[in-house]
Design a protein around this motif. Structure first.
Motif, PDB file in Angstrom:
ATOM      1  N   VAL A 208      60.275 119.670  18.284  1.00  0.00           N
ATOM      2  CA  VAL A 208      59.810 121.035  18.085  1.00  0.00           C
ATOM      3  C   VAL A 208      60.233 121.548  17.105  1.00  0.00           C
ATOM      4  O   VAL A 208      60.760 122.319  17.584  1.00  0.00           O
ATOM      5  N   ILE A 209      59.789 122.042  15.759  1.00  0.00           N
ATOM      6  CA  ILE A 209      59.598 122.755  15.466  1.00  0.00           C
ATOM      7  C   ILE A 209      58.731 123.526  14.423  1.00  0.00           C
ATOM      8  O   ILE A 209      57.673 123.038  13.885  1.00  0.00           O
ATOM      9  N   THR A 210      58.426 124.810  14.950  1.00  0.00           N
ATOM     10  CA  THR A 210      57.307 125.968  14.859  1.00  0.00           C
ATOM     11  C   THR A 210      57.719 126.689  13.470  1.00  0.00           C
ATOM     12  O   THR A 210      58.890 127.124  13.784  1.00  0.00           O
ATOM     13  N   SER A 211      57.199 126.570  12.737  1.00  0.00           N
ATOM     14  CA  SER A 211      57.755 127.607  11.423  1.00  0.00           C
ATOM     15  C   SER A 211      55.858 128.386  10.690  1.00  0.00           C
ATOM     16  O   SER A 211      55.121 127.430  10.961  1.00  0.00           O
ATOM     17  N   GLY A 212      56.613 129.722   9.848  1.00  0.00           N
ATOM     18  CA  GLY A 212      55.239 130.209   9.322  1.00  0.00           C
ATOM     19  C   GLY A 212      54.894 131.335   8.836  1.00  0.00           C
ATOM     20  O   GLY A 212      56.322 132.420   9.255  1.00  0.00           O
ATOM     21  N   SER A 213      53.879 132.463   8.251  1.00  0.00           N
ATOM     22  CA  SER A 213      54.213 133.556   7.665  1.00  0.00           C
ATOM     23  C   SER A 213      52.764 133.581   7.790  1.00  0.00           C
ATOM     24  O   SER A 213      52.310 132.710   7.125  1.00  0.00           O
ATOM     25  N   GLY A 214      52.441 135.027   7.756  1.00  0.00           N
ATOM     26  CA  GLY A 214      51.350 135.370   7.367  1.00  0.00           C
ATOM     27  C   GLY A 214      50.491 134.692   7.275  1.00  0.00           C
ATOM     28  O   GLY A 214      49.796 134.062   5.721  1.00  0.00           O
ATOM     29  N   GLY A 215      49.279 133.944   7.867  1.00  0.00           N
ATOM     30  CA  GLY A 215      48.928 133.679   7.400  1.00  0.00           C
ATOM     31  C   GLY A 215      48.132 131.648   8.135  1.00  0.00           C
ATOM     32  O   GLY A 215      46.857 131.033   7.684  1.00  0.00           O
ATOM     33  N   PHE A 216      49.466 132.021   8.318  1.00  0.00           N
ATOM     34  CA  PHE A 216      50.239 130.293   7.986  1.00  0.00           C
ATOM     35  C   PHE A 216      51.219 129.474   8.587  1.00  0.00           C
ATOM     36  O   PHE A 216      51.788 130.273   9.176  1.00  0.00           O
ATOM     37  N   THR A 217      51.132 128.566   9.988  1.00  0.00           N
ATOM     38  CA  THR A 217      52.072 127.929  10.251  1.00  0.00           C
ATOM     39  C   THR A 217      52.042 126.657  10.597  1.00  0.00           C
ATOM     40  O   THR A 217      50.982 125.595  11.172  1.00  0.00           O
ATOM     41  N   THR A 218      52.480 126.072  10.937  1.00  0.00           N
ATOM     42  CA  THR A 218      53.353 124.769  11.180  1.00  0.00           C
ATOM     43  C   THR A 218      53.980 124.231  12.463  1.00  0.00           C
ATOM     44  O   THR A 218      54.734 125.191  12.682  1.00  0.00           O
ATOM     45  N   THR A 219      53.885 123.181  12.806  1.00  0.00           N
ATOM     46  CA  THR A 219      54.281 122.588  14.426  1.00  0.00           C
ATOM     47  C   THR A 219      55.069 121.326  14.090  1.00  0.00           C
ATOM     48  O   THR A 219      53.292 120.216  13.782  1.00  0.00           O
ATOM     49  N   LEU A 220      56.097 120.421  13.677  1.00  0.00           N
ATOM     50  CA  LEU A 220      56.097 119.523  13.457  1.00  0.00           C
ATOM     51  C   LEU A 220      56.762 119.086  14.307  1.00  0.00           C
ATOM     52  O   LEU A 220      57.265 119.399  15.460  1.00  0.00           O
ATOM     53  N   LYS A 221      56.162 117.543  15.269  1.00  0.00           N
ATOM     54  CA  LYS A 221      56.585 117.560  16.925  1.00  0.00           C
ATOM     55  C   LYS A 221      57.070 115.580  16.759  1.00  0.00           C
ATOM     56  O   LYS A 221      56.245 115.274  15.977  1.00  0.00           O
ATOM     57  N   LEU A 222      58.320 115.640  16.688  1.00  0.00           N
ATOM     58  CA  LEU A 222      58.909 113.832  16.890  1.00  0.00           C
ATOM     59  C   LEU A 222      58.706 113.362  18.466  1.00  0.00           C
ATOM     60  O   LEU A 222      59.221 114.323  19.354  1.00  0.00           O
ATOM     61  N   ALA A 223      57.968 112.849  18.690  1.00  0.00           N
ATOM     62  CA  ALA A 223      58.073 111.748  19.689  1.00  0.00           C
ATOM     63  C   ALA A 223      59.126 110.989  19.534  1.00  0.00           C
ATOM     64  O   ALA A 223      58.948 110.116  18.682  1.00  0.00           O
ATOM     65  N   LEU A 224      60.499 110.997  20.602  1.00  0.00           N
ATOM     66  CA  LEU A 224      61.508 109.783  19.957  1.00  0.00           C
ATOM     67  C   LEU A 224      61.433 108.003  20.977  1.00  0.00           C
ATOM     68  O   LEU A 224      61.355 108.657  22.210  1.00  0.00           O
ATOM     69  N   SER A 225      61.519 107.654  20.627  1.00  0.00           N
ATOM     70  CA  SER A 225      62.214 106.358  21.385  1.00  0.00           C
ATOM     71  C   SER A 225      63.660 105.475  22.241  1.00  0.00           C
ATOM     72  O   SER A 225      63.123 105.266  23.035  1.00  0.00           O
TER      73      SER A 225
ATOM     74  N   VAL B 111      58.751 132.205  13.114  1.00  0.00           N
ATOM     75  CA  VAL B 111      57.290 132.900  12.903  1.00  0.00           C
ATOM     76  C   VAL B 111      56.970 134.114  12.795  1.00  0.00           C
ATOM     77  O   VAL B 111      57.187 134.651  14.012  1.00  0.00           O
ATOM     78  N   SER B 112      56.295 134.376  12.073  1.00  0.00           N
ATOM     79  CA  SER B 112      55.965 136.025  11.680  1.00  0.00           C
ATOM     80  C   SER B 112      54.176 136.819  12.016  1.00  0.00           C
ATOM     81  O   SER B 112      54.064 135.358  12.371  1.00  0.00           O
ATOM     82  N   PRO B 113      54.741 137.430  12.696  1.00  0.00           N
ATOM     83  CA  PRO B 113      53.634 137.840  13.197  1.00  0.00           C
ATOM     84  C   PRO B 113      52.115 138.249  11.913  1.00  0.00           C
ATOM     85  O   PRO B 113      52.205 137.446  10.662  1.00  0.00           O
ATOM     86  N   MET B 114      50.735 137.717  12.689  1.00  0.00           N
ATOM     87  CA  MET B 114      50.023 137.191  11.548  1.00  0.00           C
ATOM     88  C   MET B 114      49.354 138.063  11.619  1.00  0.00           C
ATOM     89  O   MET B 114      47.863 137.930  11.120  1.00  0.00           O
TER      90      MET B 114
END
Length: 182
Positions: free
Chosen positions: A16-33, A57-60
């Motif tokens: 799981v990787i979460t990143s973002g800044s001012g007004g926008f955030t993304t989270t990538l999730k990978l389930a592994l076999s 992730v910066s404060p929103m």
């Protein structure tokens, strides 16, 4: 005697990787076999973050955009862009999201975008249409109608198969909040 495993030998079945800044955030999730070691996991995360934002992730803080201004943010997972298009009696918010090159590199097959959900001043608005497209597609739509002074919140989900450590299901969730007009 109880044996203890080194931290390097501890394995996990997700990333799981979460990143973002001012007004926008993304989270990538990978389930592994199959489980992945801590060392392998760190390398995958490093590879996925290469050439992108710092991943923090910066404060929103509330971002405001004015007529004919573009709101754009890039994270490890992709680039989001919204234009504030003003007309005499209302405005629209055409938007686009492109998955980052590093994440496109692990996607196998098509990406399902579930359809952007959005709220104007905390009131739910019509969901944008879903898409099933190639990984290099620029997913897009339009939030309409908005007026100066509105606050817009949005979120979307992109799902796919990936080839990391034997493959599995992956997703990117995007979202944020910004204001329009003075």
């Amino acid at each position: 005697m109880v044996s203890t495993a080194k931290a390097e030998e501890v394995s996990r079945s997700d990333i799981v990787i979460t990143s973002g800044s001012g007004g926008f955030t993304t989270t990538l999730k990978l389930a592994l076999s199959k489980p992945i070691t801590a060392t392998q996991r760190r390398q995958v995360i490093k590879d996925l973050k290469s050439g992108a934002a710092d991943g923090q992730v910066s404060p929103m803080a509330m971002i405001r955009i004015d007529c004919n201004q573009t709101f754009a943010r890039t994270t490890n997972e992709g680039t989001w862009e919204t234009d504030y298009k003003c007309f005499p009696t209302y405005a629209t918010l055409p938007w686009g999201f492109r998955i980052s090159k590093s994440v496109r590199g692990i996607i196998v097959g098509l990406v399902k975008e579930h359809g952007l959900k959005w709220w104007r001043n905390n009131v739910s608005q019509p969901k944008n249409a879903p898409h099933l497209e190639a990984k290099d597609y620029i997913f897009h739509g339009t939030m309409k109608k908005v007026w100066n002074g509105d606050t817009v919140a949005y979120k979307d989900l992109y799902t796919f198969r990936h080839n990391v450590n034997g493959g599995g299901d992956g997703s990117i969730s995007t979202g944020g909040t910004f204001g329009v007009g003075p």
